[in-house]
Enzyme design. Structure first.
Site, PDB file in Angstrom:
ATOM      1  N   CYS A  85     -14.562 -41.863 -35.483  1.00 29.42           N
ATOM      2  CA  CYS A  85     -13.957 -41.416 -34.215  1.00 29.42           C
ATOM      3  C   CYS A  85     -13.263 -40.058 -34.290  1.00 29.42           C
ATOM      4  O   CYS A  85     -13.725 -39.101 -33.679  1.00 29.42           O
ATOM      5  CB  CYS A  85     -12.950 -42.459 -33.748  1.00 29.42           C
ATOM      6  SG  CYS A  85     -13.712 -44.033 -33.380  1.00 29.42           S
TER       7      CYS A  85
HETATM    8  N1  LIG Z   1     -15.802 -48.040 -35.477  1.00 32.02           N
HETATM    9  C1  LIG Z   1     -14.744 -47.890 -34.710  1.00 32.02           C
HETATM   10  O1  LIG Z   1     -13.652 -48.172 -35.145  1.00 32.02           O
HETATM   11  C2  LIG Z   1     -14.850 -47.396 -33.269  1.00 32.02           C
HETATM   12  C3  LIG Z   1     -13.691 -47.441 -32.479  1.00 32.02           C
HETATM   13  C4  LIG Z   1     -13.767 -47.031 -31.167  1.00 32.02           C
HETATM   14  C5  LIG Z   1     -14.967 -46.557 -30.639  1.00 32.02           C
HETATM   15  N2  LIG Z   1     -16.104 -46.508 -31.424  1.00 32.02           N
HETATM   16  C6  LIG Z   1     -17.343 -46.047 -30.793  1.00 32.02           C
HETATM   17  O2  LIG Z   1     -18.183 -47.185 -30.604  1.00 32.02           O
HETATM   18  C7  LIG Z   1     -19.550 -46.796 -30.768  1.00 32.02           C
HETATM   19  C8  LIG Z   1     -20.201 -47.668 -31.842  1.00 32.02           C
HETATM   20  O3  LIG Z   1     -19.533 -47.432 -33.070  1.00 32.02           O
HETATM   21  P1  LIG Z   1     -19.637 -48.410 -34.300  1.00 32.02           P
HETATM   22  O4  LIG Z   1     -18.570 -47.974 -35.248  1.00 32.02           O
HETATM   23  O5  LIG Z   1     -19.667 -49.823 -33.872  1.00 32.02           O
HETATM   24  O6  LIG Z   1     -21.093 -47.997 -34.871  1.00 32.02           O
HETATM   25  P2  LIG Z   1     -21.941 -48.775 -35.997  1.00 32.02           P
HETATM   26  O7  LIG Z   1     -22.789 -47.745 -36.634  1.00 32.02           O
HETATM   27  O8  LIG Z   1     -21.030 -49.617 -36.825  1.00 32.02           O
HETATM   28  O9  LIG Z   1     -22.846 -49.765 -35.161  1.00 32.02           O
HETATM   29  C9  LIG Z   1     -23.832 -49.342 -34.291  1.00 32.02           C
HETATM   30  C10 LIG Z   1     -24.934 -50.359 -34.258  1.00 32.02           C
HETATM   31  O10 LIG Z   1     -25.883 -49.928 -33.295  1.00 32.02           O
HETATM   32  C11 LIG Z   1     -27.173 -50.224 -33.793  1.00 32.02           C
HETATM   33  N3  LIG Z   1     -28.155 -49.408 -33.095  1.00 32.02           N
HETATM   34  C12 LIG Z   1     -28.497 -48.123 -33.303  1.00 32.02           C
HETATM   35  N4  LIG Z   1     -29.444 -47.738 -32.437  1.00 32.02           N
HETATM   36  C13 LIG Z   1     -29.705 -48.806 -31.656  1.00 32.02           C
HETATM   37  C14 LIG Z   1     -30.600 -49.038 -30.581  1.00 32.02           C
HETATM   38  N5  LIG Z   1     -31.404 -48.077 -30.123  1.00 32.02           N
HETATM   39  N6  LIG Z   1     -30.604 -50.266 -30.026  1.00 32.02           N
HETATM   40  C15 LIG Z   1     -29.795 -51.242 -30.499  1.00 32.02           C
HETATM   41  N7  LIG Z   1     -28.929 -51.086 -31.506  1.00 32.02           N
HETATM   42  C16 LIG Z   1     -28.889 -49.879 -32.083  1.00 32.02           C
HETATM   43  C17 LIG Z   1     -27.078 -49.962 -35.285  1.00 32.02           C
HETATM   44  O11 LIG Z   1     -28.097 -50.632 -35.993  1.00 32.02           O
HETATM   45  C18 LIG Z   1     -25.689 -50.526 -35.574  1.00 32.02           C
HETATM   46  O12 LIG Z   1     -25.742 -51.896 -35.897  1.00 32.02           O
HETATM   47  C19 LIG Z   1     -19.537 -45.309 -31.099  1.00 32.02           C
HETATM   48  O13 LIG Z   1     -19.692 -44.576 -29.923  1.00 32.02           O
HETATM   49  C20 LIG Z   1     -18.132 -45.097 -31.651  1.00 32.02           C
HETATM   50  O14 LIG Z   1     -17.705 -43.762 -31.471  1.00 32.02           O
HETATM   51  C21 LIG Z   1     -16.057 -46.934 -32.730  1.00 32.02           C
END
Ligand SMILES: NC(=O)c1ccc[n+]([C@@H]2O[C@H](COP(=O)([O-])OP(=O)(O)OC[C@H]3O[C@@H](n4cnc5c(N)ncnc54)[C@H](O)[C@@H]3O)[C@@H](O)[C@H]2O)c1
Length: 436
Positions: A269
């Site tokens: 983030c």
């Molecule tokens: N990790 C955090 O603490 C956090 C906190 C707030 C916001 N976010 C936001 O949330 C969003 C997700 O982050 P995250 O940390 O969970 O990411 P992550 O990489 O942990 O998980 C993303 C998932 O999406 C899947 N994916 C990718 N392409 C795909 C598709 N076309 N169809 C279906 N699934 C697909 C991946 O395989 C993975 O399992 C981002 O925008 C991030 O900025 C993350």
């Protein structure tokens, strides 16, 4: 209007993207009494869930097993099954590309896979962090092209995720949830969807407001961390302990929030999201100078730590070249296994470029798996934690302060410690200690 089915929990919720954000959300809706289906392109995530196992360290197997045993949980890679769900929540990555520009390819690919199967009357919510306008430009455009009418046959909302992995006080559902809708009816449906699982829902007037709300939260952190990192360098030069300064300033009961220096920013983030706004602002002829400056300062911190280590080794008559350097903590924050954007990689690269022998120890990361940018370190294993092993290094750099580290053993076993987290405050030992 789908609100009633959220109220009586008769609807099915689909979560797309089962990572650090999507998995806890999936389990939260299952706990709230909904049937949930998790969608991901990663077969192994589906397989884990269908065996009742978690693949994220701070989420226990028991949570997944309970949802599975209760018949509430299903997982699939088949996007045609979107037709079974009443709400779709998208939690896919939003990284930056190699030019530091937003990479919306995951959001676009996901929408292209989901929209053709959307049920009439479904809620479609984007949770991925992104610049203001994304929901209108990417989501609404696609549902309209399919012949759906937002606010009538589909309900489009944006609700930023505020997950703080590993935080014992806050988990998915007790963090207030901001929601914006494309129309008033969309907002109403979105509020009903989130009220069914979250303690507090905060409606805002548009998707753009909700999108910028998330960016403000992260920009606020990035800029304040940049400020305190700059002040750390000034304080070091003046031989003042910045940690003591912050502790003293934090006794002011109003108008001051403490932020802490470190070896650089990490995680999905704070190092990334601010630049989503920087990119979009250019379209409006605006330059986001604070964001850029904080980014420059924060990105330069690993180099500062390498330099301070070099000076400390020099004082002991050693060069970095040929020295054995151990990094403690590979994940970007304490007590989690998330290594994305971790500044420890930048430190390892910096020492390696100076021909040091570099190792790491992290109880949460036994081995470095595949990453987008750090292929050179793939397969490297965490070294063991023992007084003997620690003593074999010329310098130890504390990059992330995991609770699991026995700091007394450390302070008594090694010659030189570079502490970027003030982890050794109050610990006395025989090592030379440099705060950096
Ligand atoms: N990790 C955090 O603490 C956090 C906190 C707030 C916001 N976010 C936001 O949330 C969003 C997700 O982050 P995250 O940390 O969970 O990411 P992550 O990489 O942990 O998980 C993303 C998932 O999406 C899947 N994916 C990718 N392409 C795909 C598709 N076309 N169809 C279906 N699934 C697909 C991946 O395989 C993975 O399992 C981002 O925008 C991030 O900025 C993350």
């Amino acid at each position: 209007m789908p609100s009633k089915s959220f109220l009586n929990k008769s609807s099915t919720i689909g979560i797309v993207g089962l990572g650090y954000v999507g998995l806890p959300l999936l389990l939260a809706y299952a706990r709230a009494g909904f049937r949930v289906i998790g969608f991901d392109i990663d077969e192994s995530k589906k397989a884990h869930l269908l065996r009742g196992e978690s693949y994220i360290r701070h989420i226990g197997n028991a949570d997944v097993a309970t949802a599975l045993a209760g018949g509430k949980l299903d997982a699939t890679t088949d996007f045609a099954r979107i037709a079974e769900v009443d709400a779709v929540i998208l939690c896919v990555p939003t990284p930056l590309d190699q030019h530091f520009e937003p990479d919306l390819s995951y959001v676009r690919d996901t929408l292209d896979a989901v929209v053709p199967y959307l049920k009439t009357g479904a809620v479609l919510s984007l949770e991925s962090t992104t610049y203001p306008g994304t929901t209108d430009e990417e989501v609404v455009t696609r549902v309209v092209a399919r012949g759906l009418v937002p606010g009538e046959s589909v309900f489009v909302v944006y609700s930023p995720e505020r997950e703080d992995p590993g935080n014992p006080k806050f988990s998915a559902t007790n963090i207030p949830k901001a929601v914006g809708g494309h129309t008033t009816a969309c907002l109403e449906a979105g509020v009903a969807l989130y009220q069914a699982a979250f303690d507090t829902v905060v409606p805002v007037s548009s998707c753009k407001v909700a999108e910028l709300c998330k960016l403000l939260e992260n920009i606020y952190r990035a800029v304040n961390i940049g400020l305190v990192n700059e002040l750390k360098i000034v304080a070091d030069a003046m031989d003042i302990d910045i940690w003591e300064v912050i502790r003293a300033a934090a006794t002011k009961p109003f108008g001051f929030t403490p932020f802490y220096p470190g070896p650089g920013l990490g995680g999905h983030c704070i190092p990334i999201d601010p630049f989503y706004l920087t990119w979009k602002a250019k379209e409006f002829g605006v330059h986001t100078r604070f964001i850029e400056l904080a980014g420059q300062i924060n990105r330069a911190m690993p180099e500062y730590v390498v330099q301070r280590t070099m000076i400390a080794l020099n004082a002991k008559g050693k060069a970095v070249k040929g020295s054995r350097i151990l990094l403690l903590g590979l994940s970007y924050k304490a007590d989690v296994d998330d290594i994305r954007e971790s500044p420890t990689f930048a430190l390892m690269d910096g020492f390696r470029a100076l021909d040091a022998e570099v190792d790491f120890h992290d109880p949460h990361v036994p081995i470095i798996g595949p990453t987008r940018e750090h292929a050179v370190w793939q397969g490297k294993k965490s070294v063991e934690w023992s007084a003997e092993c620690l003593a074999s290094y010329d310098a130890i750099v504390i990059s992330t302060h995991h609770k699991a580290f026995d700091l007394q053993v450390l302070a008594d076993s090694v010659d030189l410690i570079i502490d970027t987290r003030n982890a050794l405050a109050g610990v006395r030992g025989t090592a030379t200690l440099v705060k950096a």
